[in-house]
Design a protein around this motif. Structure first.
Motif, PDB file in Angstrom:
ATOM      1  N   LYS A  91     -35.194   7.860 -11.101  1.00  0.00           N
ATOM      2  CA  LYS A  91     -35.248   6.404 -11.065  1.00  0.00           C
ATOM      3  C   LYS A  91     -33.851   5.879 -10.753  1.00  0.00           C
ATOM      4  O   LYS A  91     -32.860   6.404 -11.246  1.00  0.00           O
ATOM      5  CB  LYS A  91     -35.718   5.881 -12.428  1.00  0.00           C
ATOM      6  CG  LYS A  91     -35.960   4.404 -12.470  1.00  0.00           C
ATOM      7  CD  LYS A  91     -36.510   4.025 -13.830  1.00  0.00           C
ATOM      8  CE  LYS A  91     -36.738   2.537 -13.903  1.00  0.00           C
ATOM      9  NZ  LYS A  91     -37.243   2.132 -15.208  1.00  0.00           N
ATOM     10  N   ASP A  92     -33.780   4.834  -9.931  1.00  0.00           N
ATOM     11  CA  ASP A  92     -32.494   4.239  -9.599  1.00  0.00           C
ATOM     12  C   ASP A  92     -31.952   3.529 -10.823  1.00  0.00           C
ATOM     13  O   ASP A  92     -32.583   2.619 -11.353  1.00  0.00           O
ATOM     14  CB  ASP A  92     -32.659   3.250  -8.430  1.00  0.00           C
ATOM     15  CG  ASP A  92     -31.340   2.696  -7.950  1.00  0.00           C
ATOM     16  OD1 ASP A  92     -30.287   3.315  -8.244  1.00  0.00           O
ATOM     17  OD2 ASP A  92     -31.350   1.651  -7.279  1.00  0.00           O
ATOM     18  N   SER A 113     -31.560  -0.360  -1.174  1.00  0.00           N
ATOM     19  CA  SER A 113     -32.319  -0.322  -2.417  1.00  0.00           C
ATOM     20  C   SER A 113     -33.818  -0.363  -2.141  1.00  0.00           C
ATOM     21  O   SER A 113     -34.592   0.368  -2.775  1.00  0.00           O
ATOM     22  CB  SER A 113     -31.913  -1.491  -3.306  1.00  0.00           C
ATOM     23  OG  SER A 113     -32.653  -1.478  -4.491  1.00  0.00           O
ATOM     24  N   ASP A 117     -36.503   2.500  -3.070  1.00  0.00           N
ATOM     25  CA  ASP A 117     -37.708   2.191  -3.840  1.00  0.00           C
ATOM     26  C   ASP A 117     -38.960   2.647  -3.099  1.00  0.00           C
ATOM     27  O   ASP A 117     -39.879   3.214  -3.695  1.00  0.00           O
ATOM     28  CB  ASP A 117     -37.804   0.692  -4.132  1.00  0.00           C
ATOM     29  CG  ASP A 117     -36.782   0.214  -5.147  1.00  0.00           C
ATOM     30  OD1 ASP A 117     -36.154   1.069  -5.806  1.00  0.00           O
ATOM     31  OD2 ASP A 117     -36.602  -1.011  -5.266  1.00  0.00           O
ATOM     32  N   ARG A 120     -39.210   6.430  -3.262  1.00  0.00           N
ATOM     33  CA  ARG A 120     -39.623   6.859  -4.609  1.00  0.00           C
ATOM     34  C   ARG A 120     -41.115   6.594  -4.822  1.00  0.00           C
ATOM     35  O   ARG A 120     -41.835   7.440  -5.353  1.00  0.00           O
ATOM     36  CB  ARG A 120     -38.810   6.151  -5.689  1.00  0.00           C
ATOM     37  CG  ARG A 120     -39.133   6.665  -7.079  1.00  0.00           C
ATOM     38  CD  ARG A 120     -38.137   6.186  -8.119  1.00  0.00           C
ATOM     39  NE  ARG A 120     -38.311   6.892  -9.370  1.00  0.00           N
ATOM     40  CZ  ARG A 120     -39.168   6.537 -10.324  1.00  0.00           C
ATOM     41  NH1 ARG A 120     -39.928   5.477 -10.168  1.00  0.00           N
ATOM     42  NH2 ARG A 120     -39.260   7.238 -11.431  1.00  0.00           N
TER      43      ARG A 120
END
Length: 172
Positions: A91-92, A113, A117, A120
């Protein structure tokens, strides 16, 4: 035994994430869809065609797609162990800092970002589809075959016992 039609598994996945014909979460459905496309892309990229995500970012697949079939890539027990032990994508930790609506100095960070996302979510969707495939094949094919073999063996023992076969006592 390690193959299953895509349609039958995708119906199970759809039923699991729909409640009374309503989407429980569009984000989840998008993740599952992009994960399925990533699985298909991984299979195509191994055959020399286009790929959806960078190969070095994605772990080795548990299943691949061949002619509208999901196929396990290895022994089912090894895949079950790997699925249980393999960690989820990280997770970022940075969160939504420096994000701006007007496209100011945080625009590059925002694009990066968003891409992270999306990657992911795609990876989570891919893993979810793989786990559903693995669970479906295990429970509907392997477990059922095992139960049939146990039942058949028990029936043989009962028939031998009724026939007065002396070998029955050796099995017990």
């Amino acid at each position: 035994m390690s193959r299953e039609k895509m349609d039958s598994i995708l119906k199970v996945v759809g039923k699991h994430f729909f409640i009374e014909k309503e989407v429980t979460s569009t984000l989840v459905m998008d993740s599952l869809y992009s994960g399925l496309k990533a699985l298909e892309g991984q299979t195509k990229s191994k055959k020399g065609r286009a790929k959806l995500l960078d190969a070095e970012e994605m772990p080795a697949p548990i299943v691949c797609v061949e002619e509208d079939m999901f196929v396990l890539v290895d022994d089912v027990l090894l895949l079950l162990e790997r699925a249980a032990l393999e960690p989820l994508p990280p997770k970022d930790e940075k969160g939504p800092q420096n994000r701006t609506k007007d496209g100011g100095p945080g625009e590059d960070f925002n694009k990066d970002s968003i891409k992270q996302d999306e990657r992911r979510l795609t990876e989570l969707g891919r893993r979810t589809v793989e786990i559903f495939v693995l669970a479906h094949i295990f429970s509907n094919k392997i477990e059922v075959s095992y139960q049939e073999a146990v039942t058949s063996k028990r029936q043989e023992l009962i028939c031998d016992e009724e026939a007065g076969n002396p070998d029955v006592e050796e099995h017990e």
